[in-house]
Design a protein around this motif. Structure first.
Motif, PDB file in Angstrom:
ATOM      1  N   GLY A 163       0.798  -1.220   0.000  1.00 16.57           N
ATOM      2  CA  GLY A 163       0.000   0.000   0.000  1.00 16.57           C
ATOM      3  C   GLY A 163       0.830   1.269   0.000  1.00 16.57           C
ATOM      4  N   HIS A 164       0.376   2.236   0.787  1.00 14.66           N
ATOM      5  CA  HIS A 164       1.040   3.547   0.797  1.00 14.66           C
ATOM      6  C   HIS A 164       2.407   3.497   1.455  1.00 14.66           C
ATOM      7  CE1 HIS A 164      -2.274   5.776  -0.954  1.00 14.66           C
ATOM      8  NE2 HIS A 164      -3.105   5.112  -0.172  1.00 14.66           N
ATOM      9  N   ALA A 165       2.691   2.443   2.228  1.00 17.77           N
ATOM     10  CA  ALA A 165       4.033   2.286   2.797  1.00 17.77           C
ATOM     11  C   ALA A 165       5.061   2.126   1.678  1.00 17.77           C
ATOM     12  CB  ALA A 165       4.070   1.083   3.742  1.00 17.77           C
ATOM     13  N   GLY A 166       4.763   1.265   0.721  1.00 18.96           N
ATOM     14  CA  GLY A 166       5.658   1.091  -0.418  1.00 18.96           C
ATOM     15  C   GLY A 166       5.764   2.351  -1.254  1.00 18.96           C
ATOM     16  N   GLU A 167       4.641   3.045  -1.402  1.00 22.03           N
ATOM     17  CA  GLU A 167       4.634   4.280  -2.183  1.00 22.03           C
ATOM     18  C   GLU A 167       5.540   5.334  -1.557  1.00 22.03           C
ATOM     19  OE1 GLU A 167       1.353   7.313  -4.193  1.00 22.03           O
ATOM     20  OE2 GLU A 167       0.732   5.953  -2.598  1.00 22.03           O
ATOM     21  N   ARG A 168       5.495   5.450  -0.233  1.00 17.06           N
ATOM     22  CA  ARG A 168       6.327   6.441   0.452  1.00 17.06           C
ATOM     23  C   ARG A 168       7.814   6.177   0.215  1.00 17.06           C
ATOM     24  NH1 ARG A 168       2.348   5.841   4.525  1.00 17.06           N
ATOM     25  NH2 ARG A 168       3.628   4.301   5.629  1.00 17.06           N
ATOM     26  N   GLU A 173       3.191  -3.030  11.293  1.00 17.86           N
ATOM     27  CA  GLU A 173       4.219  -3.724  10.521  1.00 17.86           C
ATOM     28  C   GLU A 173       4.723  -2.909   9.336  1.00 17.86           C
ATOM     29  OE1 GLU A 173       5.363  -7.187  11.294  1.00 17.86           O
ATOM     30  OE2 GLU A 173       4.585  -6.209  13.099  1.00 17.86           O
ATOM     31  N   GLU A 174       4.216  -1.701   9.171  1.00 21.37           N
ATOM     32  CA  GLU A 174       4.588  -0.938   7.982  1.00 21.37           C
ATOM     33  C   GLU A 174       6.070  -0.592   7.945  1.00 21.37           C
ATOM     34  OE1 GLU A 174       2.207   2.477   7.173  1.00 21.37           O
ATOM     35  OE2 GLU A 174       0.679   1.286   6.133  1.00 21.37           O
ATOM     36  N   GLU A 223       8.481  -1.066   4.772  1.00 16.68           N
ATOM     37  CA  GLU A 223       9.255   0.027   4.188  1.00 16.68           C
ATOM     38  C   GLU A 223      10.735  -0.340   4.094  1.00 16.68           C
ATOM     39  OE1 GLU A 223       6.392   3.706   5.710  1.00 16.68           O
ATOM     40  OE2 GLU A 223       8.258   3.245   6.760  1.00 16.68           O
ATOM     41  N   ASP A 224      11.269  -0.941   5.164  1.00 16.86           N
ATOM     42  CA  ASP A 224      12.672  -1.368   5.146  1.00 16.86           C
ATOM     43  C   ASP A 224      12.918  -2.387   4.039  1.00 16.86           C
ATOM     44  OD1 ASP A 224      13.162   0.265   7.298  1.00 16.86           O
ATOM     45  OD2 ASP A 224      13.090  -1.344   8.789  1.00 16.86           O
ATOM     46  N   MET A 225      11.983  -3.317   3.871  1.00 18.21           N
ATOM     47  CA  MET A 225      12.123  -4.349   2.846  1.00 18.21           C
ATOM     48  C   MET A 225      12.165  -3.733   1.453  1.00 18.21           C
ATOM     49  SD  MET A 225       9.588  -7.543   1.989  1.00 18.21           S
ATOM     50  CE  MET A 225       9.613  -8.054   3.705  1.00 18.21           C
ATOM     51  N   ILE A 226      11.279  -2.791   1.180  1.00 22.32           N
ATOM     52  CA  ILE A 226      11.233  -2.153  -0.135  1.00 22.32           C
ATOM     53  C   ILE A 226      12.521  -1.376  -0.393  1.00 22.32           C
ATOM     54  CG2 ILE A 226      10.077  -0.399  -1.539  1.00 22.32           C
ATOM     55  CD1 ILE A 226       8.521  -2.983  -1.322  1.00 22.32           C
ATOM     56  N   GLU A 227      13.004  -0.666   0.616  1.00 20.88           N
ATOM     57  CA  GLU A 227      14.236   0.117   0.440  1.00 20.88           C
ATOM     58  C   GLU A 227      15.434  -0.799   0.192  1.00 20.88           C
ATOM     59  OE1 GLU A 227      16.764   3.728   2.581  1.00 20.88           O
ATOM     60  OE2 GLU A 227      15.147   2.724   3.675  1.00 20.88           O
ATOM     61  N   VAL A 228      15.528  -1.888   0.936  1.00 15.45           N
ATOM     62  CA  VAL A 228      16.633  -2.825   0.758  1.00 15.45           C
ATOM     63  C   VAL A 228      16.588  -3.461  -0.638  1.00 15.45           C
ATOM     64  CG1 VAL A 228      17.575  -5.041   1.522  1.00 15.45           C
ATOM     65  CG2 VAL A 228      16.967  -3.308   3.209  1.00 15.45           C
ATOM     66  N   ALA A 273      12.289   0.873  -9.809  1.00 15.44           N
ATOM     67  CA  ALA A 273      11.037   1.321  -9.193  1.00 15.44           C
ATOM     68  C   ALA A 273       9.829   0.733  -9.912  1.00 15.44           C
ATOM     69  CB  ALA A 273      10.960   2.847  -9.194  1.00 15.44           C
ATOM     70  N   ASP A 274       9.879   0.688 -11.242  1.00 18.45           N
ATOM     71  CA  ASP A 274       8.779   0.083 -12.009  1.00 18.45           C
ATOM     72  C   ASP A 274       8.637  -1.394 -11.662  1.00 18.45           C
ATOM     73  OD1 ASP A 274       8.070   2.417 -13.337  1.00 18.45           O
ATOM     74  OD2 ASP A 274       9.347   2.008 -15.070  1.00 18.45           O
ATOM     75  N   TYR A 275       9.753  -2.090 -11.553  1.00 22.78           N
ATOM     76  CA  TYR A 275       9.741  -3.510 -11.210  1.00 22.78           C
ATOM     77  C   TYR A 275       9.150  -3.732  -9.824  1.00 22.78           C
ATOM     78  CZ  TYR A 275      11.779  -8.177 -10.237  1.00 22.78           C
ATOM     79  OH  TYR A 275      11.977  -9.492  -9.904  1.00 22.78           O
ATOM     80  N   ILE A 276       9.622  -2.969  -8.844  1.00 23.54           N
ATOM     81  CA  ILE A 276       9.136  -3.129  -7.470  1.00 23.54           C
ATOM     82  C   ILE A 276       7.673  -2.724  -7.352  1.00 23.54           C
ATOM     83  CG2 ILE A 276       9.351  -2.245  -5.112  1.00 23.54           C
ATOM     84  CD1 ILE A 276      12.372  -2.166  -5.508  1.00 23.54           C
ATOM     85  N   ALA A 277       7.294  -1.620  -7.985  1.00 21.05           N
ATOM     86  CA  ALA A 277       5.907  -1.154  -7.890  1.00 21.05           C
ATOM     87  C   ALA A 277       4.932  -2.191  -8.425  1.00 21.05           C
ATOM     88  CB  ALA A 277       5.741   0.162  -8.652  1.00 21.05           C
ATOM     89  N   GLY A 278       5.363  -2.972  -9.398  1.00 19.78           N
ATOM     90  CA  GLY A 278       4.486  -3.982  -9.971  1.00 19.78           C
ATOM     91  C   GLY A 278       4.363  -5.252  -9.143  1.00 19.78           C
ATOM     92  N   MET A 279       5.214  -5.405  -8.135  1.00 17.14           N
ATOM     93  CA  MET A 279       5.199  -6.636  -7.341  1.00 17.14           C
ATOM     94  C   MET A 279       3.961  -6.729  -6.464  1.00 17.14           C
ATOM     95  SD  MET A 279       9.131  -6.774  -5.964  1.00 17.14           S
ATOM     96  CE  MET A 279      10.529  -6.779  -7.075  1.00 17.14           C
ATOM     97  N   SER A 280       3.474  -7.936  -6.269  1.00 19.13           N
ATOM     98  CA  SER A 280       2.482  -8.180  -5.214  1.00 19.13           C
ATOM     99  C   SER A 280       3.213  -8.249  -3.886  1.00 19.13           C
ATOM    100  CB  SER A 280       1.753  -9.497  -5.475  1.00 19.13           C
ATOM    101  OG  SER A 280       2.663 -10.590  -5.391  1.00 19.13           O
ATOM    102  N   ASP A 281       2.472  -8.164  -2.781  1.00 24.77           N
ATOM    103  CA  ASP A 281       3.103  -8.289  -1.462  1.00 24.77           C
ATOM    104  C   ASP A 281       3.875  -9.608  -1.347  1.00 24.77           C
ATOM    105  OD1 ASP A 281       1.394  -6.126  -1.205  1.00 24.77           O
ATOM    106  OD2 ASP A 281       0.630  -6.714   0.755  1.00 24.77           O
TER     107      ASP A 281
END
Length: 347
Positions: A128-133, A281-282, A286-291, A321-329
């Motif tokens: 959700g918005h956690a990944g977006e941030r 858990e957000e 967020e840490d996971m997406i950044e890593v 960013a395009d690759y990550i944004a397209g991922m499911s959780d």
């Protein structure tokens, strides 16, 4: 000016698509967006024999990969253990149902409304918005990241092996303008914007009650008095108020109802969207997406080939960013595990 006058509309021998276009002309509001008046697509293509341009857009969105991935993307609750919590896909379907109902009552174009509704959240990230941030921060030097602008990238650059879906300008504009910034230039797009809020505010209340974060009585009494008590009644009242107060292509609520509507949004922001246990858990997400972002930027060969054209034209950061944004959780979690969590050794 319409492509044809009433005399030609009533003529016989029209094909299936032309018959639908004739029905639109005869039955829709003067303020509705007619299929024959579409501003068209960036790449011209032959008309479909059966479907109008907006019906065709709806079908392209429904069958694209980004739409299917919404079923495993967070709405509010990360990785919920209960199947009854909304995912981004369920949210999208609820928006489409609400928006089509209002469009039908106002005699707007239901097909355009549905296409925008189904496509409005295609650009949402995992978690959700956690990944977006996170993506907004890491892409600061590239202009940042928003899910609504990413939705446009999905339908213009990422889907269909980099060719995009070649949607009409009306649908693309509705996706881009569904949440913030300028309003859409069609009444159907403006309708989806308010239907989105009606849907998520009410289903987020329902999910929060299920999670034990809220009770109906926690909602301020003055808001319940104006908007109604219970999600079903509240949704009905909101839809009815939009119908009763929208005219001449302007989509709106009455002044007192609108004030209560946004008061409810502020209440949810304070009690659900910020600081509640739903968001506990957000930080991990967020840490996971950044890593993942940093790792993939440093290991570009790990990025799938379908993003090579983005890497070449816009740089590695935008491609990642395009690759990550397209991922499911679930895909993001499994990729993280595969890269960073040691696996047992098996002889």
């Amino acid at each position: 000016m319409n492509e044809f006058d009433r005399g030609s509309i009533l003529s016989e021998g029209l094909g299936i698509r032309e018959q639908t276009e004739r029905i639109e002309f005869l039955t829709l509001s003067p303020y509705a967006t007619l299929s024959v008046n579409s501003l068209g697509r960036d790449r011209k293509e032959p008309q479909c024999e059966m479907r109008t341009v907006f019906q065709r857009d709806r079908d392209r969105i429904l069958h694209c990969k980004a739409f299917r991935r919404l079923k495993q993307k967070t709405q509010v609750y990360l990785a919920p253990g209960n199947d009854h919590y909304r995912t981004r896909l369920v949210h999208t379907l609820e928006v489409a149902q609400i928006a089509r109902g209002i469009a039908r009552a106002l005699r707007l174009n239901e097909d355009l409304t549905e296409a925008i509704s189904l496509g409005h959240d295609l650009g949402h990230t995992p978690f959700g918005h956690a990944g977006e941030r996170v993506l907004d921060i890491v892409l600061t030097s590239c202009g940042g990241f928003t899910h609504y602008e990413q939705g446009v990238r999905v339908v213009e650059k990422l889907e269909n092996n980099g060719k995009g879906l070649n949607l009409t300008k009306e649908v693309i504009n509705g996706i881009k303008c569904h949440t913030k910034g300028p309003e859409a230039f069609t009444p159907e797009g403006r309708l989806v914007r308010i239907a989105d809020k009606i849907a998520y505010m009410n289903h987020d209340i329902d999910d929060s009650i299920r999670a034990g974060i809220l009770s109906e009585d926690d909602i301020p009494a003055d808001l319940r008095q104006i908007l109604g008590t219970g999600c079903s009644r509240r949704i009905n009242n909101m839809i009815l108020n939009v119908y009763q107060n929208s005219e001449n292509g302007n989509i709106c609520m009455s002044e007192d109802f609108s004030k209560a509507f946004y008061g409810l949004h502020d209440f949810l922001y304070r009690n659900v969207y910020k600081g509640s246990k739903a968001k506990a858990e957000e930080g991990k997400a967020e840490d996971m997406i950044e890593v993942l972002f940093n790792y993939l930027c440093n290991h570009p060969t790990k990025v799938p080939n379908e993003y090579r054209h983005i890497m070449r034209d816009e740089g590695i950061s935008r491609a990642v960013a395009d690759y990550i944004a397209g991922m499911s959780d679930t895909y993001a979690v499994e990729l993280y595990k595969d890269i960073f969590i040691p696996r047992g050794w098996d002889t």
